[in-house]
Design an enzyme around this catalytic site. Sequence first.
Site, short mmCIF file in Angstrom:
data_model
loop_
_atom_site.label_atom_id
_atom_site.label_comp_id
_atom_site.label_asym_id
_atom_site.label_seq_id
_atom_site.Cartn_x
_atom_site.Cartn_y
_atom_site.Cartn_z
N ARG A 33 0.84 -1.20 0.00
CA ARG A 33 0.00 0.00 0.00
C ARG A 33 0.88 1.24 0.00
O ARG A 33 1.76 1.40 0.85
CB ARG A 33 -0.91 0.00 1.24
N ARG A 74 -9.75 17.33 10.15
CA ARG A 74 -8.84 17.27 11.29
C ARG A 74 -8.80 18.61 12.03
O ARG A 74 -9.10 19.66 11.45
CB ARG A 74 -7.41 16.93 10.82
N THR A 281 -7.21 -2.02 9.57
CA THR A 281 -7.10 -1.13 10.73
C THR A 281 -6.91 -1.89 12.04
O THR A 281 -7.75 -2.69 12.44
CB THR A 281 -8.31 -0.18 10.88
#
Length: 478
Positions: A33, A74, A281
């Site tokens: 990834r 964020r 995750t």
Amino acid sequence: MSRRTKIIATLGPASNAPEQVKELILAGANVFRLNFSHGTWDEQTQRAEMVRSIAAECGQHVALMADLQGPKIRIQGFAKDAIELQEADKFTLDTELDAKAGDQNQVGVLYKALPDDCKVGDRLLLDDGRIELDITEISGSRINTVVATGGRLSNNKGINLAGGGLSAPALTEKDLADLECVAKLNIDYLAISFPKSAEDIEYARSEAKKAGYHGHLVAKMERSESVATQEAMDSIIRASDAIMVARGDLGVEIGDAQLLGIQKRLILRARQLNKIVITATQMMESMIDSPLPTRAEVFDVANAVLDGTDAVMLSAETAVGAHPAKVVEAMDRVIRGAEKERITQQSQHRLDRKFDSTHETIAMTAMYAANQMENMRAIVCHTESGTTPLLMSRIRSGIPIYALSSNPETLRRMAMVRGVTAVRFDQEYNSVAENIKASMAKLKEDGILTEGDQIILSIGDSIGKSGHTNTLKVLIAE
């Protein structure tokens, strides 16, 4: 027996060197990834070229997955890098506050639309849900809250709205620009962050094609809207080539209590709809520092394998962790242990549905026959696009599937598909009989078959053309 469930490793500072990538491949990584939240185009190009070069050196077909950053929902920064919030404290989020002007009472927010997406009474979840803020007032750019659950809050932590509802687009201007790099690198899989609907995936596919990218799209299921109903879930799965159960943001939005059930439904529906599914995750997060996983992590990985996930993904564990190769080795052991259970080899034959294409009929017939016949050594599939081995892999089986192709892109993409091993086979023959004879010789040469092995083989009578699989044979290796 070779491992069926695939492993995705994220590249980062702990795994950027050629020797580290080689260790990961030899340990069992099938897909790498590239996280486009970090790094320049030059750095991503160097990583992609390095992976492909080392994979070729190791004689492995390895896929690359680019993960677009998506919207940056964020907080910004604190003058002293972090604060400690206590329950009942008053705290303000301000979209106009300077980037490093945060203090004990307030902090800036990157996502400018946040005040419009919220209302009084909503709960905001910061830092993967570790901090909970209840909104008491919204005034212009300022969202005033009271702390429901406190803790340490540091720079650039993520924001989620409990129950979902943030209007941020799935593709940002940065993502649209990054598509050019993804296309140039001919990436095998492209992960789309925060899609809310099938329309988001269709838009992403359209923009990707404009940039010259024609690979496979992965929908990251991380918004509550994407799993709110069966219809919403199915529409995104159908619009995608693969989905990722992205349990971090998804768990924050829908709550941990619902997460396991949603994960199981997503894996089941992806398989039923003939799509690839990734579970991601915190799978082995303790191994960022520790050389061994916890038992809870072992159970988590094994549970996903038993449910039928195509791949399990490592993030920080290999990107910044202290033991990248050991994490992959540990995950490999856990997967192999889980795959010994009979449930992973029991077929669900789909006898209650009609098949809508010849190659799906061939694929399902091959799997049914292989699972029911005694002493079946392997399923061998000649493929141009990779569709037939993907369809075969949707049926549980303990029998390995070997996908033979001359197409390098197809061979790499098979690295993500559960139970499928890619074998390079350059089709130079004009007849089906010659191709079958040559492929059997190739499999014996590679040590996959020995004399007397029984196999089922699928092939098309239009050599080198996609979508023409129409022949099934039961053969004995000579």
